[in-house]
Every structure is written in structure tokens, then in C-alpha cells.
Scaffold this motif. Structure first.
Motif, PDB file in Angstrom:
ATOM      1  N   MET A   1       0.852  -1.173   0.000  1.00 27.12           N
ATOM      2  CA  MET A   1       0.000   0.000   0.000  1.00 27.12           C
ATOM      3  C   MET A   1       0.901   1.240   0.000  1.00 27.12           C
ATOM      4  SD  MET A   1      -2.817   1.066   2.936  1.00 27.12           S
ATOM      5  CE  MET A   1      -3.839  -0.353   2.640  1.00 27.12           C
ATOM      6  N   GLN A   2       0.610   2.145  -0.920  1.00 28.39           N
ATOM      7  CA  GLN A   2       1.388   3.387  -1.020  1.00 28.39           C
ATOM      8  C   GLN A   2       1.080   4.303   0.174  1.00 28.39           C
ATOM      9  OE1 GLN A   2       3.672   4.084  -3.464  1.00 28.39           O
ATOM     10  NE2 GLN A   2       3.327   2.001  -4.190  1.00 28.39           N
ATOM     11  N   GLU A   3       2.053   5.139   0.535  1.00 26.46           N
ATOM     12  CA  GLU A   3       1.881   6.002   1.702  1.00 26.46           C
ATOM     13  C   GLU A   3       0.660   6.919   1.617  1.00 26.46           C
ATOM     14  OE1 GLU A   3       4.442   8.613   4.861  1.00 26.46           O
ATOM     15  OE2 GLU A   3       5.131   8.611   2.785  1.00 26.46           O
ATOM     16  N   PRO A   4       0.375   7.560   0.466  1.00 23.03           N
ATOM     17  CA  PRO A   4      -0.828   8.403   0.436  1.00 23.03           C
ATOM     18  C   PRO A   4      -2.111   7.621   0.747  1.00 23.03           C
ATOM     19  CG  PRO A   4       0.600   8.953  -1.392  1.00 23.03           C
ATOM     20  CD  PRO A   4       1.160   7.690  -0.763  1.00 23.03           C
ATOM     21  N   THR A   5      -2.243   6.420   0.217  1.00 22.37           N
ATOM     22  CA  THR A   5      -3.410   5.582   0.496  1.00 22.37           C
ATOM     23  C   THR A   5      -3.450   5.224   1.974  1.00 22.37           C
ATOM     24  OG1 THR A   5      -3.414   4.674  -1.741  1.00 22.37           O
ATOM     25  CG2 THR A   5      -4.540   3.377  -0.043  1.00 22.37           C
ATOM     26  N   PHE A   6      -2.305   4.840   2.519  1.00 23.77           N
ATOM     27  CA  PHE A   6      -2.195   4.512   3.941  1.00 23.77           C
ATOM     28  C   PHE A   6      -2.655   5.698   4.791  1.00 23.77           C
ATOM     29  CE2 PHE A   6       0.134   4.317   7.939  1.00 23.77           C
ATOM     30  CZ  PHE A   6      -0.036   3.001   8.333  1.00 23.77           C
ATOM     31  N   MET A   7      -2.226   6.888   4.424  1.00 22.46           N
ATOM     32  CA  MET A   7      -2.564   8.072   5.206  1.00 22.46           C
ATOM     33  C   MET A   7      -4.040   8.450   5.062  1.00 22.46           C
ATOM     34  SD  MET A   7       0.167   8.528   6.846  1.00 22.46           S
ATOM     35  CE  MET A   7      -0.285  10.020   7.702  1.00 22.46           C
ATOM     36  N   VAL A   8      -4.630   8.268   3.881  1.00 20.10           N
ATOM     37  CA  VAL A   8      -6.063   8.532   3.699  1.00 20.10           C
ATOM     38  C   VAL A   8      -6.872   7.594   4.588  1.00 20.10           C
ATOM     39  CG1 VAL A   8      -7.998   8.364   2.069  1.00 20.10           C
ATOM     40  CG2 VAL A   8      -5.889   9.540   1.394  1.00 20.10           C
ATOM     41  N   LEU A   9      -6.532   6.308   4.565  1.00 20.43           N
ATOM     42  CA  LEU A   9      -7.242   5.346   5.401  1.00 20.43           C
ATOM     43  C   LEU A   9      -7.026   5.654   6.885  1.00 20.43           C
ATOM     44  CD1 LEU A   9      -6.599   2.015   3.451  1.00 20.43           C
ATOM     45  CD2 LEU A   9      -8.642   3.465   3.409  1.00 20.43           C
ATOM     46  N   THR A  10      -5.819   6.073   7.247  1.00 23.06           N
ATOM     47  CA  THR A  10      -5.530   6.432   8.632  1.00 23.06           C
ATOM     48  C   THR A  10      -6.374   7.632   9.057  1.00 23.06           C
ATOM     49  OG1 THR A  10      -3.280   5.565   8.472  1.00 23.06           O
ATOM     50  CG2 THR A  10      -3.702   7.148  10.236  1.00 23.06           C
TER      51      THR A  10
END
Length: 121
Positions: A1-10
Motif C-alpha cells: 500500500m502506497q503512503e498516500p493511500t495509507f494516510m487517507v485510510l488512517t
């Protein structure tokens, strides 16, 4: 999972949010490291909704514009938890290697209270 996706989900793990709220939360959570443009975010939100990781919780009109609030689904929460565990495991491996005696990495690394501090030998 790319960091932007990780951060959106977070960001959505804290509760439902609208697009610009997500942009601000991601910037804050990442210490400004991840900056999302609106067009990039909305493409990501469409993709995550298609993958059933998020869903639209509600829509409301604000100043004549439609504002959608997104929420994390169970599938999204599971994917986020798995990605977080994987990142934690990878970080632990890297930190363990940096702590090994005879490590020739430069700069030298100091470990204080669970924090990593770079310094010169």
C-alpha cells in the motif's frame, strides 16, 4: 500500500470526513510529508470506494456545493491494520540491524527512549 493511500485510510480511521478535511488531516498526520491535491484525492477516494475500503456515509449541501463524507469500512480497516503491522515489522527489522555491534552505517544512530536520532560518529 502506497503512503498516500495509507494516510487517507488512517485519516478516516478517526471517523467520517469530507475531502478537504481528509487533505488537512493527511498533511497533519504526516507532518507535512504527504500533500494531496484535490484531484489526486478524489481519484483515490473513487478507487478506494470501488475496492470497498471506504464508502460514502452521507452527503450535504454547503454553500450550494455537495459535500460527501467518507467512512472506513471493515475491509478498509482490515487492510489498514495489515499495512500498519507490515510497516511496523519492517521498521523493527531495520532498527535491529542499525543497533547491531559493528554497524558501519554512517551517520551513526543513537536510540533514546524508542526514538532514533542521527548523529555523527
Amino acid at each position: 500500500m502506497q503512503e498516500p493511500t495509507f494516510m487517507v485510510l488512517t485519516a478516516l480511521a478517526a471517523g467520517p470526513a469530507h475531502g478537504y478535511g481528509i487533505i488537512g488531516e493527511v498533511s497533519e498526520l504526516s507532518g507535512g510529508r504527504v500533500t494531496l491535491r484535490a484531484s489526486t484525492l478524489y481519484a483515490a477516494l473513487d478507487r478506494l470506494a470501488e475496492q470497498q475500503m471506504i464508502e460514502v456515509e452521507r452527503e450535504e449541501a454547503v454553500d450550494g456545493r455537495l459535500r460527501r463524507y467518507y467512512r472506513l469500512t471493515e475491509s478498509g480497516a482490515s487492510a489498514l491494520a495489515a499495512a500498519a503491522a507490515q510497516q511496523q515489522q519492517s521498521a523493527a527489522i531495520a532498527l535491529d540491524r542499525l543497533r547491531r555491534p559493528g554497524n558501519t552505517a554512517s551517520p551513526r544512530w543513537a536510540f533514546t527512549g524508542g526514538n532514533v536520532v542521527a548523529g555523527r560518529a
